[in-house]
Write an enzyme that holds these catalytic residues in place. Structure first.
Site, mmCIF file in Angstrom:
data_model
loop_
_atom_site.group_PDB
_atom_site.id
_atom_site.type_symbol
_atom_site.label_atom_id
_atom_site.label_comp_id
_atom_site.label_asym_id
_atom_site.label_seq_id
_atom_site.Cartn_x
_atom_site.Cartn_y
_atom_site.Cartn_z
ATOM 1 N N CYS A 311 0.727 -1.230 0.073
ATOM 2 C CA CYS A 311 -0.133 -0.105 -0.020
ATOM 3 C C CYS A 311 0.791 1.189 0.006
ATOM 4 O O CYS A 311 1.586 1.270 -0.678
ATOM 5 C CB CYS A 311 -1.134 -0.144 1.260
ATOM 6 S SG CYS A 311 -2.258 1.256 1.186
ATOM 7 N N ILE A 312 0.695 2.065 0.938
ATOM 8 C CA ILE A 312 1.624 3.401 1.010
ATOM 9 C C ILE A 312 2.868 2.977 1.428
ATOM 10 O O ILE A 312 3.876 3.625 0.769
ATOM 11 C CB ILE A 312 0.997 4.444 1.900
ATOM 12 C CG1 ILE A 312 1.700 5.654 1.874
ATOM 13 C CG2 ILE A 312 0.950 3.651 3.462
ATOM 14 C CD1 ILE A 312 1.220 6.718 2.939
#
Length: 579
Positions: A311-312
């Site tokens: 993800c991030i």
């Protein structure tokens, strides 16, 4: 961190305080952003007589079709429905909905919903972002009035109430009171007490071998006599806690990798407080990825590392890897990205909450208390899947009187973290809003970085039903990077698609490799021409890691005191336990 307008003027503290106060009421949503979208839509619709005439015509046709359906139903002649629910809409699946008057109610609701969709799209001159916001808002408002949400219009609830003589509603009232009390007292949801970090969650054995003010680095104990020559470093997202990749023993990716003969390290991020408000995105690069890589190489010897980002965390890793490769360092062997976007032009429904007005509003909220609270983030994610995460809970827990059984993934999802003011502002503006990294404008150490700087093999995973990082957005790395890329598309969503351990039922995936000189293939074409494989995708990825490795070596001890990295404490460490 001071903030200025686009023209360089300073924001007055009174204005910022007002916006921060308002944002607590609106859960961080900017009224100005919503009103701007609505004004754009209504002004253009008012100046579009052709569209208005088309909507009137559609309304008349739908009413005639609906009247014919009602007439047939009243006389017991079962005809074809006026409209079918969308494939993902499971509210009206029960056979009870096919009886009078419930069939008429849900058919009327779906026709109304379809008409409002037509009314909010396809109007010349409305910006795409405003069109998406208005269409999304109309859908959210209509979903509030779905006949499935009320006990007197939901036949399944009525049947349960009749059969149980109302006991389901009594249980539901108790459930509601319990949930309300927990929300007011800021307690975790019912059932999470059955899951304990370090007990039956995050239980893979290991040690914290490095700590700074932002991260703890965990190294896991080997379970095989031989291990891969290159270690694996996992960079999870800091929007949630790292142990999504080390849940229960049966679905822990960390344990799976260790048991396959890999030396595994993972970053555990600190849960920031107001004292960390000035922690920026570059701190996450320097104190996070770079310091972790230095520690890993210090412990196992100066060998390149298989890096993994989720993800991030994957977005952060891709930027850090680009800078490392740009500077000629040989620290990285491969890069694997799980549901991580590197180009944000098609970032999905999260873009509904991203524009200048919305970001400025969030910045004022974070300025007041130094961070973005978990409630604002949770509210945005729940709205993206309101039928699954809001209304289905209302029906199941409060009308049917049942409790949804808590799972390890649900317990992890309730264990959210905060976002530092400066970091989140920089992330939203530089990446989501301006797309600086994909377009070569993002700077690390006063020099720009781009995906073309990465020259090591990439393994990129997207998920078919991902609302946070849509797979077609993730897929764009095939267009932007100049290296060998293996792209894998998993079934499931942003979390369930990644936590897809061997033996998990109803899982499948597609995978194909693109060499550096191969022509680009569009995502829809790629989807059609790539065959489906049944089962978990983890073995396919682990086989790729093994193929990229330089053979086997003796299993390594945890930590390296001589190199300055002694074992500090047992996993899962202390940062993951912070509230």
């Amino acid at each position: 961190m001071a903030r200025s307008t686009a023209h360089g003027g300073k924001i007055h503290p009174i204005d910022r305080f007002l916006h921060a106060t308002e944002a607590r009421v609106t859960s961080g949503l900017s009224p100005a952003s919503i009103m701007a979208a609505y004004s754009d839509w209504v002004v253009h619709l008012a100046n579009a007589p052709g569209k208005q005439a088309e909507l009137v015509e559609k309304a008349l046709r739908k009413n005639l079709r609906f009247a014919a359906y009602v007439q047939q139903a009243m006389f017991g002649r079962k005809g074809a429905p006026c409209i079918d629910p969308l494939p993902q809409d499971r509210r009206f699946q029960s056979p009870d909905w096919q009886t009078i008057p419930f069939s008429c109610w849900y058919q009327g609701f779906l026709l109304t919903q379809q008409w409002w969709h037509n009314a909010t799209v396809g109007i010349g001159g409305v910006t795409p972002h405003h069109e998406d916001v208005v269409s999304f808002s109309a859908r959210q408002i209509l979903d509030m009035f779905s006949p499935s949400n009320f006990p007197w219009t939901n036949p399944t609830v009525l049947r349960r109430t009749f059969d149980e003589k109302g006991q389901n509603l009594i249980r539901g009232a108790r459930n509601f009171a319990e949930d309300w009390e927990r929300a007011v007292l800021q307690k975790p949801p019912v059932g999470t007490e059955a899951f304990r970090v370090g007990g039956n969650l995050a239980m893979t054995k290991g040690k914290v071998v490095y700590r700074n003010r932002l991260i703890e680095l965990i190294q896991y104990e080997p379970t095989t006599k031989k291990v891969g020559a290159e270690p694996v470093l996992i960079v999870p997202a800091w929007i949630m806690k790292y142990y999504i990749l080390d849940l229960s023993e049966s679905n822990s990716m960390v344990k799976y990798l260790v048991d396959q003969g890999h030396t595994v390290f993972i970053i555990s991020w600190k849960n920031p407080t107001e004292d960390d408000s000035d922690t920026g995105f570059h701190d996450y690069i320097d104190l996070g990825v770079n310091k972790a890589l230095e520690a890993v190489r210090g412990i196992v010897g100066e060998t390149p590392v298989h890096t993994v980002g989720y993800c991030i965390g994957g977005t952060l890793l891709s930027i850090a890897a680009a800078a490392i490769c740009r500077d000629g360092k040989d620290w990285i062997k491969t890069v694997t990205l799980f549901a991580a976007q590197t180009d944000f032009t098609e970032a999905g429904e999260l873009m509904l909450f991203i524009d200048d007005s919305q970001i400025a509003y969030l910045e004022d909220l974070m300025w007041d208390r130094g961070y973005l609270d978990t409630k604002e983030m949770a509210g945005a994610f729940q709205l993206l899947r309101s039928n699954d995460l809001i209304w289905s809970k209302l029906i199941n827990d409060y009308l049917m009187g049942e409790r949804t059984q808590m799972t390890d993934l649900m317990a992890w999802n309730a264990d959210a973290t905060r976002m530092p003011y400066r970091m989140h502002s920089e992330y939203l503006r530089s990446l989501f809003l301006n797309n600086d990294f994909a377009e070569g404008r993002y700077y690390v150490d006063d020099k720009p970085v781009a995906l073309t700087d990465i020259h090591v093999p990439l393994f990129v995973v997207g998920a078919e039903r991902d609302h946070v990082a849509p797979w077609k957005s993730v897929f764009k790395i095939n267009l932007l990077a100049d290296t060998d890329i293996t792209f894998l598309l998993a079934s499931g969503g942003h979390n369930a698609g990644i936590i897809s351990e061997p033996g998990h039922p109803h899982r499948h995936f597609r995978v194909a490799e693109k060499k550096e000189r191969d022509p680009y293939v569009a995502p829809d074409q790629w989807f059609e021409q790539t065959p489906v494989s049944e089962g978990s995708w983890w073995p396919a990825w682990e086989a790729w890691l093994t193929a990229q490795s330089g053979g086997k070596v003796d299993a390594r001890a945890v930590g390296n005191r001589d190199a300055g990295y002694p074992a500090i404490c047992d996993a899962p460490g202390s940062y993951v336990l912070q509230d």
